[in-house]
Design an enzyme around this catalytic site. Sequence first.
Site, PDB file in Angstrom:
ATOM      1  N   SER A   7     -40.318 -17.238 -46.729  1.00 32.08           N
ATOM      2  CA  SER A   7     -39.584 -16.723 -45.573  1.00 32.08           C
ATOM      3  C   SER A   7     -38.518 -15.756 -46.054  1.00 32.08           C
ATOM      4  O   SER A   7     -37.602 -16.145 -46.788  1.00 32.08           O
ATOM      5  CB  SER A   7     -38.923 -17.879 -44.818  1.00 32.08           C
ATOM      6  OG  SER A   7     -37.990 -17.353 -43.886  1.00 32.08           O
ATOM      7  N   HIS A  31     -43.365 -14.769 -44.240  1.00 27.80           N
ATOM      8  CA  HIS A  31     -42.843 -15.299 -42.971  1.00 27.80           C
ATOM      9  C   HIS A  31     -41.608 -14.497 -42.556  1.00 27.80           C
ATOM     10  O   HIS A  31     -40.718 -14.236 -43.357  1.00 27.80           O
ATOM     11  CB  HIS A  31     -42.480 -16.769 -43.183  1.00 27.80           C
ATOM     12  CG  HIS A  31     -42.102 -17.521 -41.954  1.00 27.80           C
ATOM     13  ND1 HIS A  31     -43.031 -18.012 -41.058  1.00 27.80           N
ATOM     14  CD2 HIS A  31     -40.892 -17.904 -41.470  1.00 27.80           C
ATOM     15  CE1 HIS A  31     -42.404 -18.674 -40.091  1.00 27.80           C
ATOM     16  NE2 HIS A  31     -41.100 -18.615 -40.315  1.00 27.80           N
ATOM     17  N   ASP A  33     -38.673 -14.277 -39.707  1.00 32.40           N
ATOM     18  CA  ASP A  33     -37.961 -15.039 -38.671  1.00 32.40           C
ATOM     19  C   ASP A  33     -37.158 -14.138 -37.748  1.00 32.40           C
ATOM     20  O   ASP A  33     -36.161 -13.549 -38.164  1.00 32.40           O
ATOM     21  CB  ASP A  33     -36.984 -16.012 -39.338  1.00 32.40           C
ATOM     22  CG  ASP A  33     -37.686 -17.212 -39.939  1.00 32.40           C
ATOM     23  OD1 ASP A  33     -38.490 -17.841 -39.230  1.00 32.40           O
ATOM     24  OD2 ASP A  33     -37.418 -17.519 -41.117  1.00 32.40           O
ATOM     25  N   MET A  35     -34.725 -13.921 -34.533  1.00 33.88           N
ATOM     26  CA  MET A  35     -33.829 -14.770 -33.731  1.00 33.88           C
ATOM     27  C   MET A  35     -33.026 -13.900 -32.775  1.00 33.88           C
ATOM     28  O   MET A  35     -32.526 -12.847 -33.167  1.00 33.88           O
ATOM     29  CB  MET A  35     -32.860 -15.506 -34.646  1.00 33.88           C
ATOM     30  CG  MET A  35     -33.546 -16.316 -35.729  1.00 33.88           C
ATOM     31  SD  MET A  35     -32.323 -17.136 -36.737  1.00 33.88           S
ATOM     32  CE  MET A  35     -33.391 -17.857 -37.994  1.00 33.88           C
ATOM     33  N   HIS A  64     -42.423 -15.281 -36.760  1.00 37.19           N
ATOM     34  CA  HIS A  64     -41.949 -16.472 -36.028  1.00 37.19           C
ATOM     35  C   HIS A  64     -40.878 -16.013 -35.040  1.00 37.19           C
ATOM     36  O   HIS A  64     -39.760 -15.706 -35.432  1.00 37.19           O
ATOM     37  CB  HIS A  64     -41.387 -17.458 -37.075  1.00 37.19           C
ATOM     38  CG  HIS A  64     -40.825 -18.710 -36.512  1.00 37.19           C
ATOM     39  ND1 HIS A  64     -40.051 -19.578 -37.259  1.00 37.19           N
ATOM     40  CD2 HIS A  64     -40.907 -19.266 -35.280  1.00 37.19           C
ATOM     41  CE1 HIS A  64     -39.692 -20.615 -36.524  1.00 37.19           C
ATOM     42  NE2 HIS A  64     -40.179 -20.448 -35.311  1.00 37.19           N
ATOM     43  N   MET A  66     -38.210 -16.639 -32.524  1.00 38.46           N
ATOM     44  CA  MET A  66     -37.278 -17.619 -31.944  1.00 38.46           C
ATOM     45  C   MET A  66     -36.480 -16.886 -30.878  1.00 38.46           C
ATOM     46  O   MET A  66     -35.281 -16.631 -31.030  1.00 38.46           O
ATOM     47  CB  MET A  66     -36.395 -18.201 -33.061  1.00 38.46           C
ATOM     48  CG  MET A  66     -37.173 -19.151 -33.965  1.00 38.46           C
ATOM     49  SD  MET A  66     -36.322 -19.501 -35.509  1.00 38.46           S
ATOM     50  CE  MET A  66     -36.946 -18.133 -36.476  1.00 38.46           C
ATOM     51  N   MET A 137     -41.718 -27.377 -36.494  1.00 41.65           N
ATOM     52  CA  MET A 137     -40.434 -27.150 -37.166  1.00 41.65           C
ATOM     53  C   MET A 137     -39.954 -28.454 -37.791  1.00 41.65           C
ATOM     54  O   MET A 137     -39.924 -29.494 -37.128  1.00 41.65           O
ATOM     55  CB  MET A 137     -39.386 -26.656 -36.170  1.00 41.65           C
ATOM     56  CG  MET A 137     -39.597 -25.250 -35.647  1.00 41.65           C
ATOM     57  SD  MET A 137     -39.681 -23.972 -36.929  1.00 41.65           S
ATOM     58  CE  MET A 137     -38.064 -24.097 -37.697  1.00 41.65           C
ATOM     59  N   ASP A 175     -42.171 -25.595 -41.132  1.00 39.22           N
ATOM     60  CA  ASP A 175     -41.139 -24.611 -41.454  1.00 39.22           C
ATOM     61  C   ASP A 175     -39.777 -25.291 -41.400  1.00 39.22           C
ATOM     62  O   ASP A 175     -39.404 -25.830 -40.359  1.00 39.22           O
ATOM     63  CB  ASP A 175     -41.238 -23.483 -40.406  1.00 39.22           C
ATOM     64  CG  ASP A 175     -40.239 -22.367 -40.614  1.00 39.22           C
ATOM     65  OD1 ASP A 175     -39.609 -22.313 -41.692  1.00 39.22           O
ATOM     66  OD2 ASP A 175     -40.104 -21.543 -39.683  1.00 39.22           O
TER      67      ASP A 175
HETATM   68  C1  DX5 Z   1     -35.372 -21.480 -39.559  1.00 42.41           C
HETATM   69  C2  DX5 Z   1     -36.483 -20.547 -39.961  1.00 42.41           C
HETATM   70  C3  DX5 Z   1     -37.108 -20.847 -41.275  1.00 42.41           C
HETATM   71  C4  DX5 Z   1     -36.215 -20.675 -42.465  1.00 42.41           C
HETATM   72  C5  DX5 Z   1     -36.640 -21.682 -43.496  1.00 42.41           C
HETATM   73  O1  DX5 Z   1     -35.074 -21.293 -38.217  1.00 42.41           O
HETATM   74  O2  DX5 Z   1     -37.514 -20.595 -38.980  1.00 42.41           O
HETATM   75  O3  DX5 Z   1     -38.282 -20.050 -41.454  1.00 42.41           O
HETATM   76  O4  DX5 Z   1     -36.266 -19.393 -43.048  1.00 42.41           O
HETATM   77  O5  DX5 Z   1     -35.710 -21.691 -44.523  1.00 42.41           O
HETATM   78  P1  DX5 Z   1     -35.635 -22.890 -45.548  1.00 42.41           P
HETATM   79  O6  DX5 Z   1     -36.956 -22.989 -46.224  1.00 42.41           O
HETATM   80  O7  DX5 Z   1     -34.537 -22.467 -46.471  1.00 42.41           O
HETATM   81  O8  DX5 Z   1     -35.296 -24.136 -44.770  1.00 42.41           O
HETATM   82 ZN    ZN Z   2     -39.448 -19.607 -39.442  1.00 48.86          ZN
END
Ligand code: DX5
Ligand code: ZN
Length: 217
Positions: A7, A31, A33, A35, A64, A66, A137, A175
């Site tokens: 990620s 990956h 993310d 947000m 992903h 969010m 998650m 994740d």
């Molecule tokens: C959290 C993200 C994850 C995050 C995971 O909301 O969706 O993808 O990057 O990070 P680690 O592996 O450090 O928990």
């Molecule tokens: Zn993620």
Amino acid sequence: MIEIVPSILAADFCRLGEEIQSVRPGADMLHFDVMDGVFVPNISFGLPVLRSVRAFTDMTLDVHLMIREPARYIEAFARAGADMISVHLEADGPEGIARALDEMARCGVKRALALRPGTGAEAAAPYAEMLDMVLVMTVEPGFGGQSLIEGQLETARQVRSMLDRCNPACRLEVDGGVTAENAGRVIAAGVDVLVAGSAVFGKKDRLGAIEALRAGN
Ligand code: DX5
Ligand code: ZN
């Protein structure tokens, strides 16, 4: 086959190209993310960064989302280079989620549905036949570097057995908080796609970190 998906949330964004190159030989996907500060209490990055990453690498991009009401942005993320998109079941009502999945099919991206902690495995059942992947998650979404919630491995197990009944080819991703120490337990729960931020980008030896995750030790 177990897939390891670094990620980039945990990468150094000033050196993003080098960071991607450092994981490329060992990683199965990358990956990404996204947000919105509304669905989760944090803001990360979005379309312009994805476009740059797409132009830079041929890696499979696992996006992903969010974000609230994700159907609004599926086409834009597909055009920006996503190969697979995960939308959160909690991010809209059933009609909005169905619309998001339809948009993904129309845009030719792989379809994944994400469940935050507290959402039961059975909530994914009505969508299971249309999905390429379910994302369970193992932390509350929003931040990297948290500890894995062990109880979510039971949710992963339940999702896997539901999928085995109605869509055995569907992949199961987790994740959040995945480390070399707990990867064995994650894999034993039936998970075949492991996202890892800190456990990869937090280590000097990126390829060694990826292989330690894959080996589950
Ligand atoms: C959290 C993200 C994850 C995050 C995971 O909301 O969706 O993808 O990057 O990070 P680690 O592996 O450090 O928990
Ligand atoms: Zn993620």
